[in-house]
Design a protein around this motif. Sequence first.
Motif, PDB file in Angstrom:
ATOM      1  N   LEU A  42      -8.792   2.432  -4.221  1.00  0.00           N
ATOM      2  CA  LEU A  42      -8.328   3.220  -3.092  1.00  0.00           C
ATOM      3  C   LEU A  42      -7.149   2.535  -2.391  1.00  0.00           C
ATOM      4  CD1 LEU A  42      -8.941   5.836  -1.591  1.00  0.00           C
ATOM      5  CD2 LEU A  42     -10.341   4.503  -0.023  1.00  0.00           C
ATOM      6  N   GLY A  43      -6.045   3.212  -2.297  1.00  0.00           N
ATOM      7  CA  GLY A  43      -4.866   2.716  -1.597  1.00  0.00           C
ATOM      8  C   GLY A  43      -3.813   2.069  -2.474  1.00  0.00           C
ATOM      9  N   ILE A  44      -4.043   1.971  -3.767  1.00  0.00           N
ATOM     10  CA  ILE A  44      -3.085   1.280  -4.640  1.00  0.00           C
ATOM     11  C   ILE A  44      -1.822   2.110  -4.851  1.00  0.00           C
ATOM     12  CG2 ILE A  44      -3.828   2.084  -6.906  1.00  0.00           C
ATOM     13  CD1 ILE A  44      -3.288  -1.559  -6.104  1.00  0.00           C
ATOM     14  N   SER A  45      -1.884   3.418  -4.685  1.00  0.00           N
ATOM     15  CA  SER A  45      -0.726   4.284  -4.893  1.00  0.00           C
ATOM     16  C   SER A  45       0.125   4.456  -3.639  1.00  0.00           C
ATOM     17  CB  SER A  45      -1.175   5.670  -5.362  1.00  0.00           C
ATOM     18  OG  SER A  45      -1.877   5.577  -6.567  1.00  0.00           O
ATOM     19  N   VAL A  46      -0.347   3.996  -2.511  1.00  0.00           N
ATOM     20  CA  VAL A  46       0.361   4.220  -1.246  1.00  0.00           C
ATOM     21  C   VAL A  46       1.687   3.462  -1.212  1.00  0.00           C
ATOM     22  CG1 VAL A  46       0.240   3.893   1.255  1.00  0.00           C
ATOM     23  CG2 VAL A  46      -1.755   4.726   0.015  1.00  0.00           C
ATOM     24  N   LEU A  47       1.661   2.192  -1.535  1.00  0.00           N
ATOM     25  CA  LEU A  47       2.873   1.371  -1.443  1.00  0.00           C
ATOM     26  C   LEU A  47       3.979   1.835  -2.396  1.00  0.00           C
ATOM     27  CD1 LEU A  47       4.219  -1.018  -0.045  1.00  0.00           C
ATOM     28  CD2 LEU A  47       3.294  -2.479  -1.847  1.00  0.00           C
TER      29      LEU A  47
ATOM     30  N   LEU B 271      -1.494  -3.025  -9.609  1.00  0.00           N
ATOM     31  CA  LEU B 271      -2.808  -3.259 -10.223  1.00  0.00           C
ATOM     32  C   LEU B 271      -2.897  -4.641 -10.852  1.00  0.00           C
ATOM     33  CD1 LEU B 271      -3.526   0.182 -11.923  1.00  0.00           C
ATOM     34  CD2 LEU B 271      -4.889  -0.915 -10.145  1.00  0.00           C
ATOM     35  N   ILE B 272      -1.844  -5.022 -11.569  1.00  0.00           N
ATOM     36  CA  ILE B 272      -1.839  -6.352 -12.191  1.00  0.00           C
ATOM     37  C   ILE B 272      -1.827  -7.434 -11.131  1.00  0.00           C
ATOM     38  CG2 ILE B 272      -0.458  -7.915 -13.630  1.00  0.00           C
ATOM     39  CD1 ILE B 272       0.346  -5.424 -15.271  1.00  0.00           C
ATOM     40  N   GLY B 273      -1.067  -7.203 -10.063  1.00  0.00           N
ATOM     41  CA  GLY B 273      -1.020  -8.174  -8.965  1.00  0.00           C
ATOM     42  C   GLY B 273      -2.335  -8.287  -8.224  1.00  0.00           C
ATOM     43  N   ALA B 274      -3.122  -7.210  -8.206  1.00  0.00           N
ATOM     44  CA  ALA B 274      -4.424  -7.234  -7.539  1.00  0.00           C
ATOM     45  C   ALA B 274      -5.511  -7.833  -8.424  1.00  0.00           C
ATOM     46  CB  ALA B 274      -4.827  -5.822  -7.123  1.00  0.00           C
ATOM     47  N   GLY B 275      -5.175  -8.182  -9.659  1.00  0.00           N
ATOM     48  CA  GLY B 275      -6.148  -8.821 -10.534  1.00  0.00           C
ATOM     49  C   GLY B 275      -6.875  -7.866 -11.461  1.00  0.00           C
ATOM     50  N   ALA B 276      -6.508  -6.604 -11.458  1.00  0.00           N
ATOM     51  CA  ALA B 276      -7.148  -5.649 -12.366  1.00  0.00           C
ATOM     52  C   ALA B 276      -6.542  -5.785 -13.758  1.00  0.00           C
ATOM     53  CB  ALA B 276      -6.953  -4.225 -11.852  1.00  0.00           C
ATOM     54  N   GLU B 277      -7.262  -5.320 -14.737  1.00  0.00           N
ATOM     55  CA  GLU B 277      -6.790  -5.355 -16.114  1.00  0.00           C
ATOM     56  C   GLU B 277      -6.688  -3.927 -16.635  1.00  0.00           C
ATOM     57  OE1 GLU B 277      -9.265  -7.901 -18.419  1.00  0.00           O
ATOM     58  OE2 GLU B 277      -8.991  -9.590 -17.065  1.00  0.00           O
ATOM     59  N   PRO B 278      -5.567  -3.254 -16.393  1.00  0.00           N
ATOM     60  CA  PRO B 278      -5.436  -1.869 -16.862  1.00  0.00           C
ATOM     61  C   PRO B 278      -5.333  -1.808 -18.384  1.00  0.00           C
ATOM     62  CG  PRO B 278      -3.403  -2.611 -15.837  1.00  0.00           C
ATOM     63  CD  PRO B 278      -4.404  -3.709 -15.655  1.00  0.00           C
ATOM     64  N   LEU B 279      -5.788  -0.698 -18.936  1.00  0.00           N
ATOM     65  CA  LEU B 279      -5.735  -0.497 -20.379  1.00  0.00           C
ATOM     66  C   LEU B 279      -4.336  -0.026 -20.758  1.00  0.00           C
ATOM     67  CD1 LEU B 279      -9.097   1.399 -20.819  1.00  0.00           C
ATOM     68  CD2 LEU B 279      -8.630  -0.998 -21.312  1.00  0.00           C
TER      69      LEU B 279
END
Length: 188
Positions: free
Chosen positions: A72-77, A120-128
């Motif tokens: 939630l909120g990752i698309s805002v910036l 997403l990568i900066g937040a530590g997530a691992e997108p496919l």
Amino acid sequence: MNWLNTIAILLIAFLAVFLESYFRALRNVLGAQIDLLPALVVYAGLSAGISTVALLATLGGFWFDSLSTNPLGISVLPLFVIGFVLHHCRDLILREQFYAQYMLGLTASALAPLLTLLSLIGAGAEPLLSWWSLWQWVVMALGGAAFTPACFYLFERFNRAFIYPPQAQTSFRPDREIKRGRQPHVDY
């Protein structure tokens, strides 16, 4: 900018996010979901105030993230950055030209997923990510580019129908008194 235009932009953003998540036929045919929010951000950045851009980026980003698997909120910036840059440079852009609208929509629709991916990568997530992601990115960019001139056209029609144009200036000043009637004739 008129508050009615801001409400219309936010309403269209809400409906666009809902329709993106509800209708899956286009996603099944193309293999990718077209994101309409960057096109709306292009319109808002070039035609509305910065408060409208901020509201659209915030609410649109939260609406989009709440119906997707994004945090939630990752698309805002990313949406706000695109809208802010366009709003800052809008005096230099030929916003009435179809070609400029298309190219700005293409750029915004290509940048929004890339900036979201970097967030997403900066937040530590691992997108496919795979080669299929490149096809999805191209479809999203071209779809958003095709929707951008339609946004300009629809909102131009909306503004002509519901928002009054500014009153034209007259040659008479409001503090000037005009005396009418017969003037007494004076013989010297």
